[in-house]
Design a protein around this motif. Structure first.
Motif, mmCIF file in Angstrom:
data_model
loop_
_atom_site.group_PDB
_atom_site.id
_atom_site.type_symbol
_atom_site.label_atom_id
_atom_site.label_comp_id
_atom_site.label_asym_id
_atom_site.label_seq_id
_atom_site.Cartn_x
_atom_site.Cartn_y
_atom_site.Cartn_z
ATOM 1 N N SER A 66 0.924 -1.192 0.075
ATOM 2 C CA SER A 66 0.195 -0.069 -0.010
ATOM 3 C C SER A 66 0.950 1.353 0.008
ATOM 4 C CB SER A 66 -0.774 -0.078 1.214
ATOM 5 O OG SER A 66 -0.287 0.566 2.231
ATOM 6 N N GLY A 67 0.226 2.316 0.055
ATOM 7 C CA GLY A 67 0.885 3.578 -0.040
ATOM 8 C C GLY A 67 2.065 3.693 1.070
ATOM 9 N N THR A 68 1.564 3.373 2.305
ATOM 10 C CA THR A 68 2.408 3.544 3.611
ATOM 11 C C THR A 68 3.859 2.813 3.225
ATOM 12 O OG1 THR A 68 0.609 3.610 4.864
ATOM 13 C CG2 THR A 68 2.813 3.221 6.019
ATOM 14 N N TYR A 93 -0.963 11.995 7.772
ATOM 15 C CA TYR A 93 0.117 11.587 6.868
ATOM 16 C C TYR A 93 1.395 12.155 6.964
ATOM 17 C CZ TYR A 93 -3.920 8.938 5.265
ATOM 18 O OH TYR A 93 -5.157 8.037 5.554
ATOM 19 N N ARG A 96 2.556 10.491 9.984
ATOM 20 C CA ARG A 96 3.165 8.958 9.738
ATOM 21 C C ARG A 96 4.411 8.913 9.214
ATOM 22 N NH1 ARG A 96 -1.152 5.261 6.511
ATOM 23 N NH2 ARG A 96 -2.222 5.758 8.537
ATOM 24 N N VAL A 140 3.832 16.340 2.535
ATOM 25 C CA VAL A 140 2.691 15.739 1.869
ATOM 26 C C VAL A 140 2.007 16.768 0.797
ATOM 27 C CG1 VAL A 140 0.371 14.613 2.185
ATOM 28 C CG2 VAL A 140 2.175 14.387 3.815
ATOM 29 N N THR A 144 -4.584 14.320 3.107
ATOM 30 C CA THR A 144 -5.805 13.570 2.783
ATOM 31 C C THR A 144 -6.528 13.658 3.992
ATOM 32 O OG1 THR A 144 -4.456 12.420 1.566
ATOM 33 C CG2 THR A 144 -6.787 11.707 1.415
ATOM 34 N N ASP A 169 5.271 13.117 -0.615
ATOM 35 C CA ASP A 169 4.082 12.109 -0.572
ATOM 36 C C ASP A 169 3.366 12.729 -1.622
ATOM 37 O OD1 ASP A 169 2.083 10.698 -0.106
ATOM 38 O OD2 ASP A 169 2.295 10.656 2.282
ATOM 39 N N MET A 171 0.683 10.811 -2.684
ATOM 40 C CA MET A 171 -0.273 9.657 -2.574
ATOM 41 C C MET A 171 -1.469 10.014 -3.185
ATOM 42 S SD MET A 171 0.496 6.846 -1.758
ATOM 43 C CE MET A 171 2.028 7.243 -0.524
ATOM 44 N N LYS A 195 -5.342 5.605 -6.044
ATOM 45 C CA LYS A 195 -5.798 6.851 -5.950
ATOM 46 C C LYS A 195 -6.169 7.557 -7.103
ATOM 47 C CE LYS A 195 -4.314 7.225 -1.057
ATOM 48 N NZ LYS A 195 -5.496 6.615 -0.523
#
Ligand SMILES: Cc1ncc(COP(=O)(O)O)c(C=O)c1O
Length: 367
Positions: A66-68, A93, A96, A140, A144, A169, A171, A195
């Protein structure tokens, strides 16, 4: 009620029937057909980021997950172990990324603003001036958590002026908001299949400056998330080091064809903008308020304040909307009560009008 709900969520999201159908074949991961599929996808993703085909300065390195996974892979591969990252945070995010630095043992400094405030570019410049140990900056593009647009181009400029490396990022913006690496100095931009590209979940990718990539051997503390090793292996054999998500890639290839047919980043962005405006206009008519002012709102996801009324319960609201064929997202803000509705995915203006109508009917039921 429709058979499957429309996903007004920021990914996984509603995909086209043809993208789903692209997953009906099985692929041998060592076959020349699959090797070509991987290479084609990488070249297309590079082109979407403005990387030219003649002496390209960046290379796309895909990674399972996944994105992470790809955010973590980029930090772990591109940031030397004794380096320090300045992380710009205005949502979950960004937070994160800081956690990834912490877990991966990379020193990190945080510059945090409220969830509805973009980072101030002069604060970033000041931070870099004050702390010569900072070697990298991570931010980011569209946070989101709220749907806020961060000023990536301006941040990239001050980071480059200060001689540091920038990791973006992107994403939830890649493929719908312009991001041209010929104009934006950056070490890497990371995103995923599910996405704005409207593929299915399962693969991420980093588009990395060739000089940074070439110097990144031995940085990673993880075997499976080592983008340098993945790149080396792909360069040598065209193959993935470990079992690739074959069906996900076949779907991504189809999704990229559909992205191109829609007019690329500009066409996709235009449809999302129309979706977003239709949604906000309709929801405002029903009395809902948006968390972000218009100039900070991306056409990706909209955060609405929950009504300040005892009779409003998000779980009931969610279930009732789902019963009418629309799946929405809970809020992710740390302070305010909110919920989110996505504008991305295989959705159009009419779908957004129908979603607003469903919200109106549910609000009436909930009195
Ligand atoms: C900006 C951003 N970064 C990272 C992620 C993490 O991606 P994933 O949930 O696919 O691991 C997301 C997910 O929505 C995101 O929006």
């Amino acid at each position: 009620m429709m058979d499957e709900p429309l996903l007004l969520t920021p990914g996984p999201l509603t995909t086209s029937k043809t993208t789903k159908e692209a997953m009906l074949s099985d692929w041998g991961s060592r076959s020349s057909k699959f090797i070509k599929l991987t290479a084609d996808i990488c070249r297309k993703l590079e082109a979407l980021a403005g990387v030219g085909s003649v002496s390209p300065k960046h290379t796309c390195v895909p990674i399972q997950g996944s994105g992470t996974f790809v955010v973590e892979a980029a930090i772990d591969t591109l940031v030397p172990r004794d380096s320090k990252v300045l992380v710009l945070i205005n949502g979950a995010y960004g937070r994160r990324i800081a956690k990834i630095c912490e877990i991966n043992g990379r020193d990190c400094k945080i510059l945090e603003t409220a969830e509805n405030i973009p980072p101030a570019v002069d604060h970033v410049a000041e931070c870099l001036k004050r702390d010569p140990d900072i070697t990298h900056v991570a931010a980011v593009h569209c946070e989101t958590t709220s749907g806020i647009l961060n000023p990536i181009e301006n941040i990239a400029r001050v980071v480059a002026e200060a001689g540091r490396l920038f990791i973006i990022d992107a994403m939830s913006s890649f493929g719908a908001l312009p991001l041209n690496l010929c104009e934006i100095p950056c070490a890497a931009v990371v995103a995923s299949s599910n996405k704005c590209l409207e593929g299915v979940p399962g693969v991420g990718f980093a588009i990395i400056d060739n000089n940074v990539l070439a110097r990144s051997g031995g940085n990673a503390t993880s075997l499976s998330l080592d983008l340098f090793d993945q790149w080396q292996n792909m360069k040598k054999t065209g193959q993935w080091r470990f079992t690739p998500p074959t069906h996900v890639l076949a779907a991504l290839q189809q999704a990229l064809l559909e992205h191109e047919a829609e007019g690329g980043v500009e066409g996709r962005g235009r449809r999302y903008q129309e979706n977003c405006q239709t949604l906000i206009k309709g929801m405002k008519r029903l009395g809902f308020r948006t968390y972000l002012p218009g100039h900070l709102q991306t056409p990706v996801i909209v955060t609405f304040y929950s009504p300040n009324d005892n009779k409003f319960n998000f779980e009931i609201f969610y279930d009732k909307l789902l019963g009418r064929g629309f799946e929405i997202y809970p809020g992710k803000l740390t302070r305010e009560n909110s919920f989110r509705m996505g504008c991305i995915g295989h959705l159009n203006k009419l779908d957004m009008e129908n979603a607003v109508e469903a919200v109106a009917a549910v609000m009436l039921e909930m009195k």
